[in-house]
Enzyme design. Structure first.
Site, short mmCIF file in Angstrom:
data_model
loop_
_atom_site.label_atom_id
_atom_site.label_comp_id
_atom_site.label_asym_id
_atom_site.label_seq_id
_atom_site.Cartn_x
_atom_site.Cartn_y
_atom_site.Cartn_z
N GLY A 1 0.86 -1.18 0.00
CA GLY A 1 0.00 0.00 0.00
C GLY A 1 0.89 1.23 0.00
O GLY A 1 2.07 1.16 -0.38
N ARG B 1 -19.02 15.70 5.77
CA ARG B 1 -19.29 16.60 6.88
C ARG B 1 -18.39 17.83 6.79
O ARG B 1 -18.79 18.94 7.11
CB ARG B 1 -19.11 15.88 8.21
CG ARG B 1 -20.31 14.99 8.54
CD ARG B 1 -20.05 14.09 9.74
NE ARG B 1 -18.92 13.20 9.46
CZ ARG B 1 -17.87 13.07 10.25
NH1 ARG B 1 -17.80 13.73 11.37
NH2 ARG B 1 -16.89 12.26 9.92
N HIS C 1 -15.50 5.03 12.82
CA HIS C 1 -15.81 6.15 11.94
C HIS C 1 -17.29 6.47 12.07
O HIS C 1 -18.12 5.56 12.08
CB HIS C 1 -15.48 5.81 10.49
CG HIS C 1 -15.44 7.01 9.60
ND1 HIS C 1 -16.58 7.65 9.17
CD2 HIS C 1 -14.40 7.72 9.08
CE1 HIS C 1 -16.24 8.68 8.42
NE2 HIS C 1 -14.93 8.75 8.34
#
Lengths: 219, 619, 253
Positions: free
Chosen positions: B14, B273, B257
């Protein structure tokens, strides 16, 4: 590595053949599309009256455009076939792959390609025969055409060739516009619909023209 | 036994793994990355929001500096962070972002002039300076004083990972994808590589390396409801824990989350948000301002998640067949904003819920999201316990996040820590040689081969691996969810001890040949249960509430007794429980413990509060 | 209300000497909001633990779960069963090497592709850590990202008639990748260098315009438009030096 790299390297000068050939394929196709549309318009003038058609034919005869243009079109026709055939698989395994793909995907545009490939083969043979018959017996007149069609077998011949040509021309037109980015994705489906209608109209006009020849009194 | 040798072995490809790999490759070392999936499918690609770096180019980021970023990070961590690491991070982040821009990331850029933004659902305008035109822009994220989150639409992780993997390909980094490291090769002092199962053929291989990096991401998949990809099952942490000498730092620090969608638990970005999305309850009433008048929906994640749970417990959640949830409302942002800036969000809603967020509400609830804990390393990224072993990214407990990490800080950590730790790995490779102990290699290999054999033959028992996993899911969520308490945690610890026994008796039902997934899970189920036990046991011992770790029976943050970091080791493989040790959370206090400014809660102060140390100085 | 769904799934494990390629049927009861991710995992857990398939993010972002669903390549994770008939056929993606059952090796194909098209910013510049970033117009950044959204699921390649017939064909994903770098001012490659990569029969001139790529792309990348403009650009790049000036064209992507 022990392999001298020069032997495996690409040539230093890059080749532009693929681009040239693609241009030629597109331009020859576009030429033939224009020719086929013009051809149909001219021939269908017989619907108005054999006199109109004869007058047009005579114009091309007098200007020698038939003698010059006929063979040129025939050459373009062959050229286009050779260029486009590069994309059609010759091995039956690859043909099978393509057909299986079209079947599996239920994808219209892939099917259209299959139609292109099949009609191309038929047009190659029948179109060549048609051109030979017409060009070897100049000048063109409504009477000669009518006589040929009223023979019966030739009527059948044209009833097959007509939709083959119109499908090939229609799909080819659509493909050029899409492939070359002239029609964008927003315009694609609208264009396709119009193009299908155009093909249907062309076939309609063609059939009426054939019928007109069929019923034309031969003097 | 096939043996592959390399200078650096990165377990995980990653962002963190590849960033370290690139650093080593650029310095002329050979690198192999192992990856469960093709590198670009790594879970980094799923991060939508952005990366925090104090560039200060945008109007709302004006006056930003690494110091402000540092303060936000430490407050966010509830003072659980190692402040030395946090300092390295905030100072390096702007350079790392610019380097990513140099390599090709299409960061969104500053558009000059009056721009309309949203805060708390209300539009406002800000003037972007013409002299900043074309510099990297930033957006708002929870828990930050300035807008400093660099972003690429809402596919930041994707864009950065693709750019990084492009760079890796250019630098000749080899990626062996569809491979899984199932054990480290070590002699108790030095790490020499890993035993690896090929997930294309099932073949077992040994990779020998002078330096080994664990960058396998988080361990969210020990929870059933997690936003993490299915590959985030803590494989790297399991391999490290199995050595018996490498500690698992802060296992109990698990972040939830606030906005996982119901029922599929897929994350919708905090950007919703940040851009002005609001949270509504069953009466479509916006409740967050009642709890958090100042920050409302933009308080840090632990606070928002907790407030949401609190509100649902009052019976104000929306009932559904999949349990209670709340609504996320982004309708007022308008179609244009949603279809450009929040396109992934729209796609997720339409593809997985059949909901159009332009006109409809999105069902959300807090969902396991991030693991602050991981392989404990020093500030150079070198793991405690084994020489030659490094770790970076979510897999590591470096530890800049402490007990809560801010949105946008983790994605940034991957490349910032990757850059920093990469440099340290290069120093290590340049200055150290390893003797590969063939006996240790063969022993490690044979041990794994024997495990596989036993699983296929069922010689340990016939427990169904999926049943064991389900039992673990139920137990960890009961004990170590958003709210925790002594009773439930004690029960979970006891149950997990039983489940561990069952995990040791797993036998396959299929033949285990080739890339068999049942075998893959069976090989790590024992390790997963151990991770779950570390989480629950450490959470039970930590009798305070800090950041994401919330004890109902100990609601205050206890700096007097608990300003420290849990270090869990599994000393003997046959043990039932981990061994817990503790170390001070940080040796340097640039900012002594204090109020976060949001989240409320009482604090029990330290007996002798430390003096603030100036930046960069040792205490 | 609940339907019983029948799944015909391709089975073959190349690592098992007794395994032969065949189709196997499974039945499963449909539940609310069911996707193929849920179906396949339930089949593996409840009916056949040897079943092989790939999922990763299960959110339509990573591209791991490309497979052929009732004939069409697509992402399994965002395929909802309510959009499917009662009988569903699942096949692995063609073109890519089979790992087992529904799982294929896309990684090797794509890593080969990166090297073929040099999937990176080619530049002679060296990064300067003390300098501010080079400026870029936001609209351009968004345009680059639009093409950078490809998730390398392989669906476009698996659906492409040309790619199926000719394994040396680059495919829409690679052509799109090159277009992405053409847009990027940070990439210093010349038109000639790009032409050498894509101005060939394995590149853009091999494309027959069947548009299956455009029609199956799960990320709705503008592949038709990219391929069309790329063809124009490469075609003009080849002839601009021989055309009279009024016919020359610099094609923008």
């Amino acid at each position: 590595m022990s392999i001298p790299s020069i032997a495996t390297h690409k040539p230093v000068v890059s080749c532009k053949c693929a681009a040239y050939l693609d241009w030629l394929q597109m331009l020859s196709g576009a030429c033939l599309i224009l020719f086929m549309w013009a051809h149909l318009c001219l021939v269908s003038s017989v619907i108005i009256g054999p006199g109109v058609m004869n007058a047009i034919a005579e114009f091309f005869e007098v200007t020698k455009m038939v003698h010059f243009g006929g063979p040129v079109i025939f050459m373009v026709f062959l050229l286009h076939f050779v260029l486009a055939a590069r994309k059609i698989p010759f091995a039956s395994k690859q043909q099978g792959v393509m057909l299986a793909n079209a079947k599996r995907m239920h994808h219209t545009d892939t099917w259209l390609w299959v139609v292109q490939a099949v009609t191309a083969m038929i047009i190659l043979i029948m179109g060549a025969a048609h051109m030979w018959v017409v060009l070897s017996d100049l000048p063109i007149t409504a009477q000669k055409s009518a006589a040929r069609i009223q023979n019966g077998l030739w009527m059948l011949f044209y009833l097959v060739l007509l939709p083959m040509v119109e499908l090939h021309v229609g799909i080819g037109f659509y493909r050029i516009m899409i492939k070359w980015g002239i029609i964008d994705s927003k315009g694609r489906f609208g264009f396709k619909k119009k193009e299908n209608m155009l093909t249907a109209i062309m076939i309609g006009i063609g059939v009426i023209t054939l019928l007109r020849f069929w019923f034309l009194a031969i003097k | 036994m096939q043996i592959i040798q390399t200078d650096l072995l990165c377990i995980g490809a990653g962002l963190a793994g590849e960033r370290v790999a690139i650093e080593a490759a650029e310095n002329g070392f050979s690198v192999i990355c192992l990856s469960l999936v093709p590198a670009r499918r790594s879970h980094s690609s799923a991060a939508q929001g952005g990366m925090q770096a104090a560039l200060g180019n945008s109007a709302m980021g004006e006056g930003d500096s690494p110091d402000v970023h540092f303060a936000d990070t430490v407050k966010g961590s509830d003072w659980g962070a190692d402040q030395e690491c946090a300092r390295i991070f905030v100072d390096t982040a702007p350079i790392a972002m610019r380097q990513m821009a140099f390599w090709g990331v299409p960061w969104n850029r500053v558009v000059p002039g009056e721009q309309t933004y949203y805060k708390g659902g209300k539009p406002f305008t800000a003037y972007e300076k013409p002299e900043n035109e074309g510099l990297i822009h930033s957006r708002s994220f929870g828990g930050t004083a300035k807008w400093r989150t660099c972003y690429t639409s809402d596919g930041t992780g994707h864009a950065v990972l693709y750019t990084l993997d492009n760079r890796a390909a250019q630098m000749g980094v080899q990626v062996h994808d569809k491979t899984e490291a199932i054990a480290l090769i070590h002699d108790g002092e030095t790490c020499m590589g890993a035993i690896v199962r090929d997930l294309k053929t099932g073949e077992l291989r040994a990779y020998l390396s002078r330096a080994t990096l664990i960058a396998t991401g988080g361990y969210g998949r020990i929870y059933r409801e997690s936003t993490n990809a299915v590959i985030c099952d803590g494989g790297g942490m399991i391999a490290a824990l199995d050595t018996g000498v490498v500690p698992f730092g802060n296992p109990e620090a698990i972040q939830f989350h606030p906005t996982g969608i119901v029922p599929t638990d897929i994350l919708v970005t905090e950007g919703c948000r940040g851009d002005g999305g609001t949270l509504l309850d069953v009466n479509q009433y916006r409740f967050m301002p009642d709890y958090e008048p100042e920050k409302a929906e933009l308080a840090s994640r632990d606070v928002v998640s907790r407030r949401m749970t609190e509100h649902m417990r009052k019976g104000l959640g929306v009932k559904s067949p999949y349990g209670d949830h709340l609504w996320l409302d982004i309708r007022h942002l308008g179609e244009k904003h949603i279809t450009t800036k929040l396109r992934e969000v729209q796609e997720i809603c339409e593809s997985f819920l059949g909901v159009d967020p332009v006109h409809q509400l999105i069902p959300v609830r807090p969902t396991q999201h991030y693991s602050m804990g991981g392989v404990r390393t020093n500030k150079d990224g070198a793991a405690y316990g084994l020489k030659g072993l490094f770790s970076a990214g979510e897999a590591a407990c470096w530890d800049m996040h402490g007990f809560n990490r801010l949105g946008g800080n983790s994605l940034a950590e991957t490349i910032v820590a990757g850059m920093w730790v990469g440099g340290k790995v290069v120093e290590f490779l340049a200055g150290n040689d390893t003797t590969f102990n063939t006996a240790a290699v063969r022993e490690a290999y044979e041990k794994q081969a024997a495990r596989i054999n036993a699983l296929i033959k069922g010689s340990n028992g016939n427990e169904n691996v999926y049943a064991v996993r389900n039992a673990m899911f139920d137990t960890i969520m009961k004990g170590a969810g958003i709210f925790r308490n002594g009773t439930d945690l004690t029960e979970s610890v006891t149950k997990l001890q039983e489940i561990l026994q069952r995990a040791r008796k797993v036998g396959l039902r299929s033949n285990g040949l080739g890339a068999n997934a049942e075998l893959g899970l069976a090989l790590k189920i024992e390790g997963m249960v151990k991770l779950a036990q570390c989480v629950c046991y450490a959470a039970l011992q930590r009798t305070e509430s800090r950041g994401a770790h919330t004890r109902e029976d100990f609601p205050e943050r206890n700096d007097r007794d608990w300003l420290n970091r849990t270090l869990a080791t599994w000393v003997n493989a046959s043990d039932d429980l981990p061994t817990l040790n503790y170390e001070p959370a940080t040796t340097v206090f640039e900012i002594p413990p204090g109020e976060r400014g949001y989240g409320g809660g009482k604090i029990i102060p330290m007996d002798n509060p430390p003096q603030a140390t100036p930046a960069g100085k040792k205490a | 209300m609940a339907r019983m769904l029948k799944f015909n799934i391709f089975r073959y494990n190349p690592q098992d000497p007794t395994s032969v390629p065949h189709m196997q049927s499974f039945t499963i009861d449909e539940t609310e909001s069911m996707t193929l991710f849920i179906v396949l995992n339930r089949l593996r857990e409840e009916q056949d633990p040897s079943l092989q398939f790939d999922f990763c993010c299960r959110a339509g972002i990573c591209g791991a779960c490309g497979m052929v669903v009732n004939g069409r390549p697509g992402l399994a994770c965002h395929t909802k069963t309510k959009d499917l008939p009662e009988e569903v056929t699942l096949m692995p993606l063609p073109v890519f090497k089979l790992v087992g059952d529904l799982s294929v090796d896309t990684g090797t194909w794509f890593r080969g592709m990166y090297q073929r098209v040099k999937s990176w910013c080619e530049t002679k510049k060296v990064f300067d850590p003390s300098a501010p970033e080079e400026r870029m117009d936001n609209a351009l950044a968004e345009k680059i990202y639009e093409l950078d959204r490809c998730i390398e699921c392989g669906c476009c390649v698996a659906a492409c008639g040309t790619a199926l017939m000719r394994e040396d064909f680059l495919g829409a994903t690679a052509l799109n990748r090159v277009a992405r770098f053409m847009l990027d001012p940070r990439d210093e490659r010349t038109e000639q260098e790009y032409f050498d990569i894509v101005g060939t029969d394995e590149g853009i001139f091999g494309c027959m315009g069947l548009l299956a790529c455009e029609d199956v792309c799960p990320k709705y990348l503008p592949l038709q438009d990219v391929l069309g403009r790329l063809r124009q650009r490469m075609a003009f790049a080849a002839v601009n030096n021989i055309l009279p000036s009024f016919l020359r064209k610099e094609v923008k992507l």
